[in-house]
Every structure is written in structure tokens, then in C-alpha cells.
Design a protein around this motif. Structure first.
Motif, short mmCIF file in Angstrom:
data_model
loop_
_atom_site.label_atom_id
_atom_site.label_comp_id
_atom_site.label_asym_id
_atom_site.label_seq_id
_atom_site.Cartn_x
_atom_site.Cartn_y
_atom_site.Cartn_z
N LEU A 167 -18.10 5.37 3.76
CA LEU A 167 -17.21 6.14 4.63
C LEU A 167 -15.87 5.45 4.78
O LEU A 167 -14.83 6.13 4.85
CB LEU A 167 -17.88 6.35 5.99
CG LEU A 167 -17.18 7.32 6.92
CD1 LEU A 167 -17.06 8.70 6.26
CD2 LEU A 167 -17.92 7.44 8.23
N ARG A 168 -15.86 4.11 4.79
CA ARG A 168 -14.60 3.38 4.88
C ARG A 168 -13.73 3.63 3.65
O ARG A 168 -12.52 3.74 3.76
CB ARG A 168 -14.87 1.89 5.00
CG ARG A 168 -15.39 1.48 6.32
CD ARG A 168 -15.52 0.00 6.37
NE ARG A 168 -16.69 -0.33 7.17
CZ ARG A 168 -17.19 -1.52 7.29
NH1 ARG A 168 -16.65 -2.53 6.64
NH2 ARG A 168 -18.23 -1.73 8.04
N THR A 180 -12.18 7.15 3.84
CA THR A 180 -11.08 7.27 4.80
C THR A 180 -9.78 6.71 4.23
O THR A 180 -8.70 7.03 4.72
CB THR A 180 -11.41 6.55 6.13
OG1 THR A 180 -11.70 5.18 5.86
CG2 THR A 180 -12.57 7.21 6.82
#
Length: 134
Positions: free
Chosen positions: A2-3, A6
């Protein structure tokens, strides 16, 4: 994971909006000059990219302008979709190929006739006259 998303998704959006802004013709840019849009997209990557996508470019519809003419088509676009025609679907292009082919055939026939004439001229002086003397 998810990092990474983003970071990667806004970067991909920014790169895509920047390239789209650079390659868009001047007559399709709305509200601001194209140079201003490029600066906005460069200085404010996320907000500028979203603003470009929402308000910066004329999308869809019939184009009018110098390239589009009165009917909105430049001669190589599909009448309904505005997308360019493939060369094998464009009747004007196919007609020009046939015309060029005919011109090339005529030119080849002229060259062949000229070559035959020159060969006859050259042979005329070299051939023996069958032992006849005047």
C-alpha cells in the motif's frame, strides 16, 4: 504494498497528465494557455494533474478549428467517432494509390518505348547490310 501504491499512483498520474498536456494541440486547451497548464502540472503534481484532467482539455465532441474545418473533420477522420481512419479504410488514400499506380505504369511504358527506340538507333548503325554495297 500500500505504501508503494500511494507513491506510484500519483507519480503515474502526474507523468501521464504532463505528457498529455505537452502533446495536446493548442486549439484543444481550455481556460488557460498551454504554457500555463504545463507550469501548473509541473509545480503542483497532484492538484495540477487532476485540474488538467478535469478542466484543461477539450474532450470528446466534434472538433472545429483550423484543422477541423467547418464540418469538424480533417479528411482522415471517421465521421462519427472523430478517430483517424486507417489508410486501408480511407477512400481518398486508396484513390490516390490507384492514381499514382496508373501514373507509374504510364511512365514505365514511356521509358520502355524510349529504350527500344534508342536500341534500334544504336543497332541501325552497327548491323551489316547483308553484303550489299552501293
Amino acid at each position: 504494498m500500500l505504501r508503494i501504491l500511494t507513491f506510484v499512483l500519483p507519480l503515474a498520474l502526474w507523468v501521464w497528465a504532463f505528457i498529455d498536456c505537452l502533446t495536446t494541440p493548442e486549439d484543444e486547451v481550455k481556460h488557460l494557455p498551454k504554457v500555463v497548464w504545463v507550469i501548473i502540472v509541473l509545480l503542483f503534481p497532484l492538484v495540477g494533474s487532476i485540474a488538467w484532467l478535469v478542466a484543461g482539455k477539450r474532450r470528446g465532441g466534434v472538433r472545429t478549428g483550423p484543422a477541423g474545418g467547418a464540418g469538424g473533420l480533417s479528411g482522415h477522420e471517421h465521421p462519427r467517432g472523430g478517430r483517424p481512419l486507417a489508410p486501408d479504410d480511407d477512400p481518398e488514400f486508396l484513390a490516390s494509390l490507384k492514381k499514382d499506380n496508373k501514373q507509374h505504369e504510364d511512365m514505365l511504358k514511356q521509358w520502355e518505348a524510349d529504350l527500344r527506340r534508342r536500341e534500334e538507333e544504336l543497332r541501325g548503325g552497327d548491323e551489316p547490310d547483308d553484303g550489299r554495297r552501293s
